[in-house]
Enzyme design. Structure first.
Site, short mmCIF file in Angstrom:
data_model
loop_
_atom_site.label_atom_id
_atom_site.label_comp_id
_atom_site.label_asym_id
_atom_site.label_seq_id
_atom_site.Cartn_x
_atom_site.Cartn_y
_atom_site.Cartn_z
N ASP A 159 0.81 -1.22 0.00
CA ASP A 159 0.00 0.00 0.00
C ASP A 159 0.85 1.27 0.00
OD1 ASP A 159 -2.23 -1.72 0.22
OD2 ASP A 159 -1.90 -1.82 2.38
N LYS B 109 2.05 1.97 -5.28
CA LYS B 109 2.81 1.48 -6.45
C LYS B 109 2.04 1.70 -7.76
CE LYS B 109 3.17 -2.50 -4.39
NZ LYS B 109 2.82 -2.18 -3.01
N GLY C 191 -4.25 -4.60 -4.20
CA GLY C 191 -5.36 -3.71 -4.54
C GLY C 191 -4.78 -2.43 -5.06
N HIS C 192 -5.17 -2.01 -6.25
CA HIS C 192 -4.73 -0.69 -6.67
C HIS C 192 -5.87 0.08 -7.31
CE1 HIS C 192 -2.64 -3.87 -9.12
NE2 HIS C 192 -3.61 -3.51 -9.92
N GLN D 270 2.28 -5.95 -3.10
CA GLN D 270 2.65 -6.03 -1.67
C GLN D 270 3.98 -5.29 -1.41
OE1 GLN D 270 1.64 -9.42 -3.11
NE2 GLN D 270 -0.38 -8.59 -2.72
N GLY E 292 -0.28 14.19 -3.65
CA GLY E 292 -1.74 14.15 -3.75
C GLY E 292 -2.14 12.90 -4.49
P1 IMP Z 1 -2.22 -12.87 1.95
O1 IMP Z 1 -1.32 -12.29 0.91
O2 IMP Z 1 -3.68 -12.67 1.64
O3 IMP Z 1 -1.89 -14.29 2.26
O4 IMP Z 1 -2.00 -12.07 3.30
C1 IMP Z 1 -0.75 -12.17 4.01
C2 IMP Z 1 -0.39 -10.84 4.64
O5 IMP Z 1 -0.07 -9.91 3.62
C3 IMP Z 1 -1.50 -10.18 5.44
O6 IMP Z 1 -0.90 -9.47 6.50
C4 IMP Z 1 -2.13 -9.23 4.46
O7 IMP Z 1 -2.78 -8.17 5.10
C5 IMP Z 1 -0.89 -8.75 3.72
N1 IMP Z 1 -1.19 -8.29 2.35
C6 IMP Z 1 -1.50 -9.04 1.29
N2 IMP Z 1 -1.69 -8.27 0.21
C7 IMP Z 1 -1.48 -7.00 0.58
C8 IMP Z 1 -1.49 -5.75 -0.10
O8 IMP Z 1 -1.72 -5.65 -1.31
N3 IMP Z 1 -1.20 -4.65 0.67
C9 IMP Z 1 -0.90 -4.73 1.97
N4 IMP Z 1 -0.87 -5.89 2.65
C10 IMP Z 1 -1.15 -7.01 1.97
#
Ligand code: IMP
Length: 459
Positions: free
Chosen positions: A12, A15, A39-40, A232, A445
């Protein structure tokens, strides 16, 4: 030419926006790990698009590739593509035949395991998308790859081997009756075979399947620009993050090679750009030494370390920065910038430059702190310790910066770096100094134009 975008923190970091800012010269955007846990939000010609699997460049007419290091949920893929088409776009997305498929039972198992772990407060706080169970099957050599969907006999063999194991796991280990589940078909070989054979046909008919390494190499040989878009971030990397509070793939730059089929030399010959948010957020469990606060009851990992006393400041930053999960909607935990974490990230991925995002969010605060180092057992550490238990015991040694005022950020972005308030520039230059890398851009921003661009790695 290649440029690799890597999240320097816990995900987050913004990116998607960076892919956008440097994306004009890009022909192909490739994801190299993760799946629909990312998520973007992309804003294009005034319209907002929320994507979790399709590479963000696809909204702007770039070819998107999901590399072999990704785990692909075809339901999400087609939902996102259909939604983009309904809005008048014509996305061109290719999927590596070597990528692994997230099957419905992976999602169910993700939920069941998190639930079981939560009984002892050990849940990771996953996104529930089946990411971990799919990578487990990949490493366990019992996964289904995208290429397998093209061959109904191979697919049947794979499912007939693996599904009984999953059924036994659910029934005998977790003591859950499959018929009591919301979707028992997730564990039914015939139902899975029907659905995923049809998915294979659709992928094939739409000419979406590629050998990613070959496809990307050919693009580079043709003089095209390839951007590798990490999902991530470094601290939730399976190897370099705070295990076990991690995702199951390698967001760090090494993953860009193994997850696309391009060589480390090709990845390393281009820029590797670290994406840094001006503060820190986290959506899952695990330590965060510079934590200000989370939301009790809503934020997994809340008060993990007896921190969280600065709730008011955390709430201010969360609201100003819109810090709620794109995939899950969960409020994010908020912390000050953590420099030992960033030094670790810069070393692991070899950042040639970085982008500092969300600098505007901190505007208006009297002072801004940075965890400059840690103290652990009487020692001062400049970088993160290797075990999560040690990391949880680290006390931040803060450096305090004078705050900067709220200004017209769009004008600042137009006028360039020198138009930033002096105290904000001091903050940027501190990070440059500590990481030994220049700030290529500064996000001030949410809009694409609200960015101070100092260097475009494609130029
Ligand atoms: P998983 O990827 O769903 O298995 O989650 C494993 C860990 O990675 C958890 O702490 C999630 O909250 C974190 N996580 C997975 N995808 C994202 C992302 O896109 N942004 C931030 N944290 C993420």
């Amino acid at each position: 030419m290649t440029v690799t975008i890597v999240g320097a923190q816990l995900g987050d970091e913004g990116k998607g926006g960076v892919v956008d800012i440097f994306g004009d010269a890009v022909d192909v955007v490739a994801r190299y790990q993760g799946g629909d846990n990312a998520g973007h939000t992309v804003v294009h010609e005034g319209d907002e698009y929320k994507l979790s699997l399709v590479p963000s460049g696809a909204v702007r007419g770039k070819t998107g590739v999901l590399g072999n290091g990704c785990v692909v949920n075809p339901r999400t893929l087609f939902d996102e593509l259909d939604a983009l088409r309904e809005r008048g776009l014509d996305p061109d997305v290719r999927v590596a035949k070597r990528a692994h498929v997230i099957l419905p039972y992976h999602r169910v198992l993700d939920g069941i395991e998190e639930e079981a772990k939560s009984e002892d407060d050990q849940e990771v706080g996953t996104t529930g998308r089946g990411i971990g169970p799919t990578y487990e099957d990949k490493a366990g050599r019992r996964g289904v790859r995208v290429g397998d969907l093209l061959n109904p006999d191979v697919l049947r063999d794979r499912l007939e081997y693996v599904v009984p194991q999953k059924r036994a796991l659910v029934e005998n280990v977790y003591d859950i009756d499959i018929d009591d589940l919301e979707n028992p078909d997730a564990f039914d070989v015939d139902a899975l075979h029907d659905e995923f054979t049809a998915i294979g046909e659709r992928l094939d008919e739409n000419d979406m399947l590629v050998n990613a390494g070959e496809f990307l190499s050919a693009a580079i040989d043709d003089g095209e620009n390839v951007m590798m878009e990490g999902a991530q971030g470094t601290i939730i990397d399976i190897d370099h993050g705070n295990y076990p509070y991690v995702t199951s793939s390698n967001p760090t730059a090494g993953g860009a090679a193994t997850g696309t089929g391009l060589s480390p030399g090709v990845v390393g010959s281009g820029d590797v750009v670290g994406i840094v948010k001006s503060y820190l957020t986290r959506v899952g469990s695990g330590p965060m030494p510079t934590e200000l606060g989370g939301v009790e009851g809503d934020t997994p990992g809340y008060d993990e370390q007896g921190e969280g006393e600065n709730e008011e400041l955390a709430t201010y930053i969360r609201e100003e920065g819109g810090e709620y999960g794109t995939v899950t909607g969960r409020p994010r935990r908020v912390a000050w910038l953590d420099m030992p974490m960033l030094r670790h990230a810069a070393r692991t991925s070899g950042f040639t430059g970085f982008v500092l995002n969300h600098l505007d969010v901190l505007a208006g605060l009297d002072e801004v702190k940075v965890g400059h180092a840690y103290e652990l057992d009487g020692e001062v550490l400049e970088t993160m310790p290797a075990t999560t238990e040690e990391w949880a015991r680290c006390d931040p040694v803060y450096e305090t910066f004078d705050g900067w005022p709220e200004v017209d950020w769009a004008t600042v972005a137009d006028d360039g770096y020198d138009a930033l308030p002096a105290n904000a520039r001091a903050y940027v230059e501190y990070v440059e100094e500590e990481l030994g890398a220049p700030a290529y851009a500064i996000g001030v921003g949410p809009g694409r134009e609200e960015t101070v661009v100092r260097h475009d790695p494609f130029e």
